[in-house]
Design a protein around this motif. Structure first.
Motif, PDB file in Angstrom:
ATOM      1  N   THR A  93      83.079 -39.234 122.126  1.00  0.00           N
ATOM      2  CA  THR A  93      83.567 -38.209 123.067  1.00  0.00           C
ATOM      3  C   THR A  93      84.279 -38.936 124.199  1.00  0.00           C
ATOM      4  OG1 THR A  93      81.661 -36.845 122.500  1.00  0.00           O
ATOM      5  CG2 THR A  93      82.911 -36.203 124.447  1.00  0.00           C
ATOM      6  N   LEU A  94      85.578 -38.710 124.256  1.00  0.00           N
ATOM      7  CA  LEU A  94      86.437 -39.457 125.168  1.00  0.00           C
ATOM      8  C   LEU A  94      86.938 -38.517 126.263  1.00  0.00           C
ATOM      9  CD1 LEU A  94      87.594 -42.431 124.952  1.00  0.00           C
ATOM     10  CD2 LEU A  94      89.693 -41.372 124.118  1.00  0.00           C
ATOM     11  N   THR A  95      86.697 -38.887 127.516  1.00  0.00           N
ATOM     12  CA  THR A  95      87.227 -38.102 128.625  1.00  0.00           C
ATOM     13  C   THR A  95      88.240 -38.955 129.375  1.00  0.00           C
ATOM     14  OG1 THR A  95      85.160 -36.879 128.800  1.00  0.00           O
ATOM     15  CG2 THR A  95      86.625 -36.794 130.705  1.00  0.00           C
ATOM     16  N   LEU A  96      89.424 -38.400 129.534  1.00  0.00           N
ATOM     17  CA  LEU A  96      90.516 -39.103 130.204  1.00  0.00           C
ATOM     18  C   LEU A  96      90.809 -38.396 131.523  1.00  0.00           C
ATOM     19  CD1 LEU A  96      92.940 -39.478 127.129  1.00  0.00           C
ATOM     20  CD2 LEU A  96      91.185 -41.080 127.913  1.00  0.00           C
ATOM     21  N   ALA A  97      90.541 -39.076 132.627  1.00  0.00           N
ATOM     22  CA  ALA A  97      90.821 -38.520 133.963  1.00  0.00           C
ATOM     23  C   ALA A  97      92.067 -39.210 134.511  1.00  0.00           C
ATOM     24  CB  ALA A  97      89.635 -38.747 134.885  1.00  0.00           C
ATOM     25  N   PRO A  98      93.154 -38.464 134.734  1.00  0.00           N
ATOM     26  CA  PRO A  98      94.385 -39.097 135.214  1.00  0.00           C
ATOM     27  C   PRO A  98      94.175 -39.779 136.573  1.00  0.00           C
ATOM     28  CG  PRO A  98      94.796 -36.835 134.514  1.00  0.00           C
ATOM     29  CD  PRO A  98      93.315 -37.017 134.544  1.00  0.00           C
ATOM     30  N   HIS A  99      94.703 -40.994 136.718  1.00  0.00           N
ATOM     31  CA  HIS A  99      94.575 -41.720 137.991  1.00  0.00           C
ATOM     32  C   HIS A  99      95.261 -40.971 139.131  1.00  0.00           C
ATOM     33  CE1 HIS A  99      92.608 -45.206 136.406  1.00  0.00           C
ATOM     34  NE2 HIS A  99      93.589 -45.516 135.577  1.00  0.00           N
ATOM     35  N   HIS A 100      96.316 -40.262 138.803  1.00  0.00           N
ATOM     36  CA  HIS A 100      97.097 -39.612 139.853  1.00  0.00           C
ATOM     37  C   HIS A 100      96.769 -38.125 139.979  1.00  0.00           C
ATOM     38  CE1 HIS A 100      99.191 -43.346 140.249  1.00  0.00           C
ATOM     39  NE2 HIS A 100      99.563 -43.316 138.972  1.00  0.00           N
ATOM     40  N   GLY A 101      95.542 -37.766 139.624  1.00  0.00           N
ATOM     41  CA  GLY A 101      95.117 -36.376 139.776  1.00  0.00           C
ATOM     42  C   GLY A 101      95.383 -35.552 138.537  1.00  0.00           C
ATOM     43  N   GLY A 102      94.850 -34.334 138.549  1.00  0.00           N
ATOM     44  CA  GLY A 102      94.989 -33.453 137.389  1.00  0.00           C
ATOM     45  C   GLY A 102      93.661 -33.331 136.664  1.00  0.00           C
ATOM     46  N   ASP A 103      93.619 -32.341 135.778  1.00  0.00           N
ATOM     47  CA  ASP A 103      92.371 -32.064 135.062  1.00  0.00           C
ATOM     48  C   ASP A 103      92.087 -33.135 134.013  1.00  0.00           C
ATOM     49  OD1 ASP A 103      92.013 -29.765 136.498  1.00  0.00           O
ATOM     50  OD2 ASP A 103      93.104 -28.513 135.061  1.00  0.00           O
ATOM     51  N   PRO A 104      90.824 -33.527 133.888  1.00  0.00           N
ATOM     52  CA  PRO A 104      90.481 -34.467 132.816  1.00  0.00           C
ATOM     53  C   PRO A 104      90.606 -33.808 131.437  1.00  0.00           C
ATOM     54  CG  PRO A 104      88.540 -33.900 134.130  1.00  0.00           C
ATOM     55  CD  PRO A 104      89.693 -33.156 134.710  1.00  0.00           C
ATOM     56  N   ILE A 105      90.888 -34.633 130.457  1.00  0.00           N
ATOM     57  CA  ILE A 105      91.027 -34.152 129.075  1.00  0.00           C
ATOM     58  C   ILE A 105      89.865 -34.748 128.281  1.00  0.00           C
ATOM     59  CG2 ILE A 105      92.547 -34.119 127.046  1.00  0.00           C
ATOM     60  CD1 ILE A 105      94.717 -35.278 129.125  1.00  0.00           C
ATOM     61  N   THR A 106      89.131 -33.881 127.572  1.00  0.00           N
ATOM     62  CA  THR A 106      88.022 -34.391 126.751  1.00  0.00           C
ATOM     63  C   THR A 106      88.293 -34.079 125.284  1.00  0.00           C
ATOM     64  OG1 THR A 106      86.418 -34.140 128.531  1.00  0.00           O
ATOM     65  CG2 THR A 106      85.534 -34.233 126.309  1.00  0.00           C
ATOM     66  N   SER A 107      88.120 -35.079 124.434  1.00  0.00           N
ATOM     67  CA  SER A 107      88.243 -34.844 122.991  1.00  0.00           C
ATOM     68  C   SER A 107      87.052 -35.483 122.301  1.00  0.00           C
ATOM     69  CB  SER A 107      89.549 -35.409 122.443  1.00  0.00           C
ATOM     70  OG  SER A 107      89.544 -36.816 122.529  1.00  0.00           O
ATOM     71  N   ARG A 108      86.613 -34.824 121.246  1.00  0.00           N
ATOM     72  CA  ARG A 108      85.465 -35.331 120.479  1.00  0.00           C
ATOM     73  C   ARG A 108      85.961 -35.632 119.075  1.00  0.00           C
ATOM     74  NH1 ARG A 108      79.533 -34.769 120.214  1.00  0.00           N
ATOM     75  NH2 ARG A 108      78.941 -34.065 118.166  1.00  0.00           N
ATOM     76  N   ARG A 109      85.757 -36.857 118.661  1.00  0.00           N
ATOM     77  CA  ARG A 109      86.219 -37.286 117.336  1.00  0.00           C
ATOM     78  C   ARG A 109      85.043 -37.798 116.528  1.00  0.00           C
ATOM     79  NH1 ARG A 109      91.971 -39.457 117.554  1.00  0.00           N
ATOM     80  NH2 ARG A 109      92.878 -38.372 119.312  1.00  0.00           N
ATOM     81  N   ARG A 110      85.118 -37.592 115.215  1.00  0.00           N
ATOM     82  CA  ARG A 110      84.091 -38.159 114.327  1.00  0.00           C
ATOM     83  C   ARG A 110      84.694 -39.409 113.705  1.00  0.00           C
ATOM     84  NH1 ARG A 110      84.184 -32.479 110.985  1.00  0.00           N
ATOM     85  NH2 ARG A 110      86.420 -32.467 110.654  1.00  0.00           N
ATOM     86  N   TYR A 111      83.927 -40.470 113.681  1.00  0.00           N
ATOM     87  CA  TYR A 111      84.490 -41.755 113.272  1.00  0.00           C
ATOM     88  C   TYR A 111      83.678 -42.389 112.146  1.00  0.00           C
ATOM     89  CZ  TYR A 111      80.618 -44.210 115.411  1.00  0.00           C
ATOM     90  OH  TYR A 111      79.357 -44.677 115.679  1.00  0.00           O
ATOM     91  N   PHE A 112      84.333 -43.322 111.477  1.00  0.00           N
ATOM     92  CA  PHE A 112      83.672 -44.187 110.484  1.00  0.00           C
ATOM     93  C   PHE A 112      84.167 -45.604 110.741  1.00  0.00           C
ATOM     94  CE2 PHE A 112      83.719 -46.591 106.569  1.00  0.00           C
ATOM     95  CZ  PHE A 112      82.464 -46.353 106.030  1.00  0.00           C
ATOM     96  N   GLU A 113      83.234 -46.555 110.755  1.00  0.00           N
ATOM     97  CA  GLU A 113      83.609 -47.959 110.963  1.00  0.00           C
ATOM     98  C   GLU A 113      82.972 -48.816 109.887  1.00  0.00           C
ATOM     99  OE1 GLU A 113      83.746 -47.825 115.853  1.00  0.00           O
ATOM    100  OE2 GLU A 113      81.877 -48.067 114.783  1.00  0.00           O
ATOM    101  N   LEU A 114      83.752 -49.750 109.370  1.00  0.00           N
ATOM    102  CA  LEU A 114      83.236 -50.749 108.432  1.00  0.00           C
ATOM    103  C   LEU A 114      83.123 -52.061 109.192  1.00  0.00           C
ATOM    104  CD1 LEU A 114      82.589 -51.091 105.346  1.00  0.00           C
ATOM    105  CD2 LEU A 114      84.891 -52.022 105.145  1.00  0.00           C
ATOM    106  N   TRP A 115      81.950 -52.681 109.104  1.00  0.00           N
ATOM    107  CA  TRP A 115      81.668 -53.909 109.867  1.00  0.00           C
ATOM    108  C   TRP A 115      81.506 -55.082 108.913  1.00  0.00           C
ATOM    109  CZ3 TRP A 115      80.751 -53.798 115.316  1.00  0.00           C
ATOM    110  CH2 TRP A 115      80.688 -52.511 115.878  1.00  0.00           C
ATOM    111  N   ARG A 116      81.847 -56.261 109.404  1.00  0.00           N
ATOM    112  CA  ARG A 116      81.621 -57.495 108.635  1.00  0.00           C
ATOM    113  C   ARG A 116      80.978 -58.523 109.567  1.00  0.00           C
ATOM    114  NH1 ARG A 116      82.679 -57.179 103.485  1.00  0.00           N
ATOM    115  NH2 ARG A 116      84.882 -56.770 103.767  1.00  0.00           N
ATOM    116  N   LYS A 117      79.963 -59.214 109.016  1.00  0.00           N
ATOM    117  CA  LYS A 117      79.286 -60.259 109.791  1.00  0.00           C
ATOM    118  C   LYS A 117      80.027 -61.572 109.569  1.00  0.00           C
ATOM    119  CE  LYS A 117      74.523 -61.775 110.591  1.00  0.00           C
ATOM    120  NZ  LYS A 117      73.171 -61.656 110.028  1.00  0.00           N
ATOM    121  N   GLY A 118      80.502 -62.165 110.652  1.00  0.00           N
ATOM    122  CA  GLY A 118      81.285 -63.398 110.548  1.00  0.00           C
ATOM    123  C   GLY A 118      80.401 -64.628 110.409  1.00  0.00           C
TER     124      GLY A 118
END
Lengths: 88, 151
Positions: B89-114
């Protein structure tokens, strides 16, 4: 800084959390997770309700015929909810 | 530290990279040559992926104060490979004012152990989330849709 924790780990520890049997670090991680996760918050509330009901030990008297009416309603419900075939 | 704890810690670095606008901290969680299949933007693979992610996040942090909430649903480890999925869940608040924007995304990540025993993301993919639904409601609406489309 609170380290992330997954829903699955939260579910494993939820009864310990309710019994106050987790470390302060794990409690902080779980509480941070509950703030962002509606699913786990619902599980927590449900589990909390069950624990409260069991601890209360209250016995409720059911009205006459309740069991047979409940059984019939379940039978009726199952009869109308047969698996639907899907044609993909 | 076991593998699950190590991935939880890496996801914390990922979160804090966004929340402190620290691009290097964020990029440290990604493998060199990872595959970036983020929603709504072109995909990048190999050496280009990290450069593009750096450029995108620098631009993002210049415009917005970012708050990321990570909800990991599950982490599964198989030898030196792991995957996890959940929501960002990402909320973006503009530095120069204005309403924040929130978006919720579903993700998948593949990991590798180095070889250094650190876990890094090899593949990232996400898409926009939609409100949750009960299975019965979803099956019923799908059945209605199927019946209507066949008439």
């Amino acid at each position: 800084m609170v380290i992330e924790i997954s829903c699955e780990e939260v579910w494993r520890e939820i009864s310990n959390y309710l019994e106050n049997d987790v470390s302060p670090e794990l409690r902080a991680r779980m509480e941070a997770h509950f703030k962002g996760c509606g699913h786990c918050t619902a599980v927590l509330k449900g589990a909390g309700n069950v624990v409260q009901l069991v601890k209360a030990g209250t016995v409720f008297d059911l009205p006459d015929g309740f069991s047979s009416r409940l059984y019939k309603r379940l039978q009726d419900r199952l009869a109308t909810k047969k698996p639907k075939s899907r044609n993909y | 530290m076991n593998d699950i704890d190590a991935i939880n810690a890496a996801k914390t670095e990922f979160r804090e990279g966004y929340n402190t606008a620290d691009v290097d901290r964020l990029l440290s969680v990604f493998a060199d040559g990872f595959a970036d299949l983020s929603a709504g933007v072109p995909s990048f693979f190999g050496d280009e992926a990290k450069s593009v992610l750096r450029s995108r996040t620098v631009s993002l942090f210049q415009k917005y104060r970012v708050t990321l909430v990570v909800t990991i649903m599950s982490i599964r480890v198989v030898h030196n490979t792991a995957y996890d999925f959940g929501w960002h869940t990402l909320t973006l608040a503009p530095h120069h004012g204005g309403d924040p924007i929130t978006s919720r995304r579903r993700y998948f990540e593949l990991w590798r152990k180095g070889n250094d025993a650190k876990w890094r993301i090899e593949l990232f993919i996400d898409n926009l989330d939609v409100p949750p639904s009960m299975p019965d409601d979803e099956i019923d609406s799908a059945t209605v849709y199927l019946q209507c489309s066949q008439q």
